[in-house]
Enzyme design. Structure first.
Site, PDB file in Angstrom:
ATOM      1  CE  LYS A  35      23.186  52.579-106.898  1.00 29.87           C
ATOM      2  NZ  LYS A  35      22.954  53.500-108.189  1.00 29.87           N
ATOM      3  NE  ARG A 130      20.050  59.898-112.444  1.00 32.54           N
ATOM      4  CZ  ARG A 130      20.072  58.528-111.750  1.00 32.54           C
ATOM      5  NH1 ARG A 130      19.045  58.112-111.110  1.00 32.54           N
ATOM      6  NH2 ARG A 130      21.109  57.954-112.225  1.00 32.54           N
ATOM      7  CE1 TYR A 255      -1.512  51.363 -83.087  1.00 33.32           C
ATOM      8  CE2 TYR A 255       0.065  50.435 -84.201  1.00 33.32           C
ATOM      9  CZ  TYR A 255      -0.149  50.885 -83.044  1.00 33.32           C
ATOM     10  OH  TYR A 255       0.409  50.817 -82.043  1.00 33.32           O
ATOM     11  CG  MET A 303       8.052  51.164 -84.934  1.00 33.19           C
ATOM     12  SD  MET A 303       8.425  52.284 -83.632  1.00 33.19           S
ATOM     13  CE  MET A 303       7.791  54.068 -84.194  1.00 33.19           C
TER      14      MET A 303
HETATM   15  C1  LIG Z   1      23.129  52.561-109.163  1.00 32.04           C
HETATM   16  C2  LIG Z   1      23.845  52.693-110.489  1.00 32.04           C
HETATM   17  C3  LIG Z   1      24.151  51.501-111.163  1.00 32.04           C
HETATM   18  C4  LIG Z   1      23.611  50.057-110.918  1.00 32.04           C
HETATM   19  O1  LIG Z   1      22.055  50.140-111.180  1.00 32.04           O
HETATM   20  P1  LIG Z   1      21.327  48.692-111.065  1.00 32.04           P
HETATM   21  O2  LIG Z   1      20.056  49.037-111.647  1.00 32.04           O
HETATM   22  O3  LIG Z   1      21.032  48.462-109.569  1.00 32.04           O
HETATM   23  O4  LIG Z   1      21.998  47.787-111.583  1.00 32.04           O
HETATM   24  C5  LIG Z   1      24.789  51.784-112.370  1.00 32.04           C
HETATM   25  N1  LIG Z   1      25.190  53.012-112.696  1.00 32.04           N
HETATM   26  C6  LIG Z   1      25.104  53.960-112.030  1.00 32.04           C
HETATM   27  C7  LIG Z   1      25.614  55.139-112.179  1.00 32.04           C
HETATM   28  C8  LIG Z   1      24.379  53.962-110.741  1.00 32.04           C
HETATM   29  O5  LIG Z   1      24.103  54.891-110.098  1.00 32.04           O
END
Ligand SMILES: *Cc1c(COP(=O)(O)O)cnc(C)c1O
Length: 358
Positions: A35, A130, A255, A303
């Site tokens: 992802k 969640r 800055y 930046m």
């Molecule tokens: C992002 C995610 C993972 C991977 O988690 P890590 O902590 O990066 O290993 C696994 N399962 C789900 C549902 C996720 O959203």
């Protein structure tokens, strides 16, 4: 010449890290989690590095399509599932599997005829609160999903809030496993529970499928350092000095004049700033490598630039090599200094940073 800022992506390290995940869970198949553009490392690099993963898992529907267009023929899983009934035709067209975490998703699946067999992953809320069905509703959700014509398989999944802390006082991973087992009792289906921390620290969860993400990119999921887990950094964010200033005692840098020199100091200017993804809230003292020598950020992150103390590297000058994180400087150390986690730094590397896939 382009600006000397490059994210060098090490696919051999990513491959090694996937093998490390597999060794930690020898009986499991592995979704490589890609992802957020493979945590900032690019889907292209992920395809090279994770060619022998059992599947690729991500959040973005367009990313899943892109994986197909780039030639991935293995399994693809959407970890948050689909968002709208219109996504279902995309899932069918590109043979994408989906998480199912809500009654709304079940209703969408019931109302749109599935034109191709769909592999599903039913998610339980085992305490993270969640996504997912409550344990008490899980069995009914499972029966509903199984009854939908076209649903080819159901895998049971859940996600840990504290897989990096076996003794968490609020919600220990063992307590989530207890709730998961109770809610899934009597259902004979493959199981997928472990993220990186679960994979590395809780081999006893006996997943059919593990879901490692962060560890594949060489950062620790917590508990121990990446090095202690045998992980190799997958990205080196490197740049160069583009300027040097010799400042007097009492002179300030950048800055807000946050850093004030306590003696005559050589200060190096690095081509990398918050518009590149370097954390703006990094304090003075955040580690930076110049010509392989560890030194420190001085002054506020701008930046397009940061400034560093050249006292430990008197030979450094314009053109000297700088490593912001990666080989020689674990991303976790930079993240800790800046009050965040490596995940956030990797994912924030900006599109303007040149990426080199090695
Ligand atoms: C992002 C995610 C993972 C991977 O988690 P890590 O902590 O990066 O290993 C696994 N399962 C789900 C549902 C996720 O959203």
């Amino acid at each position: 010449m382009p600006r000397p800022l490059t994210a060098l992506v090490h696919t051999a390290a990513m491959r090694h890290n996937l093998q490390t995940a597999r060794r930690a869970a020898p009986g499991s198949k592995a979704w490589a989690v890609v992802k957020a553009n493979a945590y900032g490392h690019s889907l292209r690099a992920a395809l090279t590095a994770f060619a022998d993963a059992d599947g690729l898992a991500l959040i973005e529907v367009d990313g899943a399509v892109r994986l197909r267009e780039l030639g991935w023929q293995g399994r693809i899983l959407l970890l948050e599932g689909f968002f709208d009934p219109s996504d279902l035709s995309v899932l069918a067209q590109y043979e994408i599997e989906t998480a199912v975490h809500s009654a709304e998703q079940l209703a969408m699946l019931e109302s749109v005829p599935l034109v191709r067999p769909l592999h599903t992953h039913l998610k339980m809320n085992s305490g993270m609160n969640r996504l997912g069905f409550m344990p008490a509703q899980f069995r009914a959700a499972y029966e509903r999903l199984r009854a939908i014509p076209g649903v080819a398989s159901v895998t049971l999944m859940t996600h840990f809030a504290n897989a990096d802390d076996a003794h968490h006082g609020q919600l220990a991973p063992a307590e989530q496993m207890r709730r998961f087992a109770a809610g899934a009792q009597g259902i004979d289906a493959p199981v997928s529970v472990s993220n990186s921390a679960g994979t590395l620290l809780h081999a006893g969860f006996n997943d059919s499928w593990i879901r490692p993400g962060i560890m594949l990119y060489g950062d620790t999921p917590g508990g121990r350092t990446a090095e202690q887990f045998g992980l190799l950094p997958a990205m080196t964010l490197r740049s160069a000095l583009i300027g040097v200033q010799q400042i007097d005692l009492g002179e300030a840098v950048g800055y807000g004049s946050r850093y004030v020199a306590s003696c005559r100091t050589r200060v190096g200017v690095v081509a990398c700033g918050y518009a590149d993804g370097y954390p703006r809230h990094a304090p003075d003292g955040t580690p930076v490598l110049v010509d392989g020598v560890r030194t420190a950020l001085v002054g506020r992150v701008s930046m397009d630039m940061i400034m560093v103390d050249l006292t430990p590297v008197p030979g450094a000058g314009v053109g000297s090599n700088v490593v912001l994180w990666g080989e020689g400087l674990p991303i976790d150390e930079v993240a800790n200094a800046a009050g965040t986690i490596g995940y956030e730094l990797m994912c924030a590397v900006a599109p303007r940073v040149h990426m080199e896939i090695a």
